[in-house]
Design an enzyme around this catalytic site. Structure first.
Site, PDB file in Angstrom:
ATOM      1  N   CYS A 105     -42.251 -24.248  38.688  1.00  0.00           N
ATOM      2  CA  CYS A 105     -41.182 -24.907  37.955  1.00  0.00           C
ATOM      3  C   CYS A 105     -40.274 -25.771  38.836  1.00  0.00           C
ATOM      4  CB  CYS A 105     -40.400 -23.874  37.138  1.00  0.00           C
ATOM      5  SG  CYS A 105     -39.683 -24.636  35.656  1.00  0.00           S
ATOM      6  N   LYS A 158     -41.824 -18.496  44.578  1.00  0.00           N
ATOM      7  CA  LYS A 158     -41.055 -19.718  44.272  1.00  0.00           C
ATOM      8  C   LYS A 158     -39.976 -19.955  45.327  1.00  0.00           C
ATOM      9  CE  LYS A 158     -38.565 -21.772  40.312  1.00  0.00           C
ATOM     10  NZ  LYS A 158     -38.122 -21.526  38.927  1.00  0.00           N
ATOM     11  N   GLU A 172     -44.916 -19.949  34.293  1.00  0.00           N
ATOM     12  CA  GLU A 172     -44.017 -19.096  35.091  1.00  0.00           C
ATOM     13  C   GLU A 172     -43.604 -17.868  34.260  1.00  0.00           C
ATOM     14  OE1 GLU A 172     -40.338 -21.235  35.627  1.00  0.00           O
ATOM     15  OE2 GLU A 172     -39.611 -19.886  37.209  1.00  0.00           O
TER      16      GLU A 172
HETATM   17  C1  ACM Z   1     -37.112 -23.382  36.128  1.00  0.00           C
HETATM   18  O1  ACM Z   1     -37.273 -23.538  37.331  1.00  0.00           O
HETATM   19  N1  ACM Z   1     -37.648 -22.351  35.490  1.00  0.00           N
HETATM   20  C2  ACM Z   1     -36.324 -24.326  35.333  1.00  0.00           C
END
Ligand code: ACM
Length: 262
Positions: free
Chosen positions: A141, A108, A38
């Site tokens: 993530c 995301k 990420e």
């Molecule tokens: C995250 O979602 N970067 C902890």
């Protein structure tokens, strides 16, 4: 196919340098799929939205061109996390560069903590990208803690969950074993390493990038520290057998008539 998890420590704010180093890490590696962490170009902890804007790119940005060229040269797919600049604001996104030049974006959905001050939450449902007959599902993530994200991808037919991460909590690497088992899919979690001390915060990222089989076998898990590229031969069709016992099928046995989903 040969799949690779790239564990990496970006230098905060050095977009060009990080892109160059990532290209250097994968150039000597023979693989068909590379999953990178990420926000791998920018780093993670932004002081402000303005700072994040200055480190963001649209998916067609030339900063990705070398990685896209490597995808073409190797007949491979490269997935990288980046701060996506869009008309309405910034998204914490993954860019998939296919060998035929296609660029596909996943935004995301489940933003973590202070990310909510900088990024807009993803506004599109999880989707599959098919490359050379293999169905890839991107997630980022903290999406891991909402099993619906992985499940949605699996129900769409994902063979491999391509999970780009900047993990700071200690649970995810073990949880992704469960995500693989409960969906009978491969998962590749590519995490970053190192510590960032910015914006009044200090975060140490947990490394341990891993590849997990549809039966929950940890094919390999990297160390907590250090950049590395894990590479393994996997057969994506293993993810298409959802039969747990002669009488149990992970897809067909779901009791959607009884589950409460909201
Ligand atoms: C995250 O979602 N970067 C902890």
């Amino acid at each position: 196919m040969r799949a690779a998890a790239v564990q990496f420590e970006p230098v905060f704010g050095d977009i060009e340098g990080n892109a160059r180093r990532l290209a250097g890490l994968i150039e000597p590696v023979d693989a068909d799929l590379f999953v990178m962490p990420e926000l791998a170009l920018s780093g993670y902890l932004f002081e402000s939205t303005e700072e994040a804007e200055g480190l963001s790119q649209p998916p067609e940005s030339g900063v990705f061109d070398r990685l896209a060229a490597i995808a073409g040269e190797k007949d491979a797919t490269v997935i990288i996390g980046f701060a996506e600049r869009a008309d309405e604001g910034l998204y914490n996104s993954s860019l998939l560069m296919a060998p035929d030049g296609r660029r596909e974006v996943y935004r995301k959905i489940q933003l973590f903590n202070t990310e909510k001050e900088v990024f807009l939450p993803g506004n599109r449902p999880p989707a599959i990208v098919e490359v050379a007959g293999v169905k890839l599902g991107m997630m980022i993530c903290f999406d891991w803690i909402f099993p619906e994200v992985a499940r949605s991808l699996a129900l769409l037919g994902a063979d491999i969950l391509c999970h780009s991460a900047n993990l700071v909590l200690p649970y995810c690497q073990d949880a992704m074993v469960t995500r693989s088992i409960e969906n009978r899919v491969f998962s590749i979690t590519s995490n970053r390493v190192g510590t960032e001390k910015r914006a009044g915060l200090e975060l140490t990222f947990t490394g341990q990038s891993e590849m997990v089989s549809p039966r929950g076998r940890i094919i390999e898990r990297a160390a907590v520290t250090g950049e590395t590229v894990l590479v393994h031969e996997i057969d994506p069709t293993e993810a298409r057998d959802k039969q747990i016992t002669p009488r149990n099928d992970i897809r067909g046995d779901r009791r959607t008539d009884l589950y409460r989903l909201d």
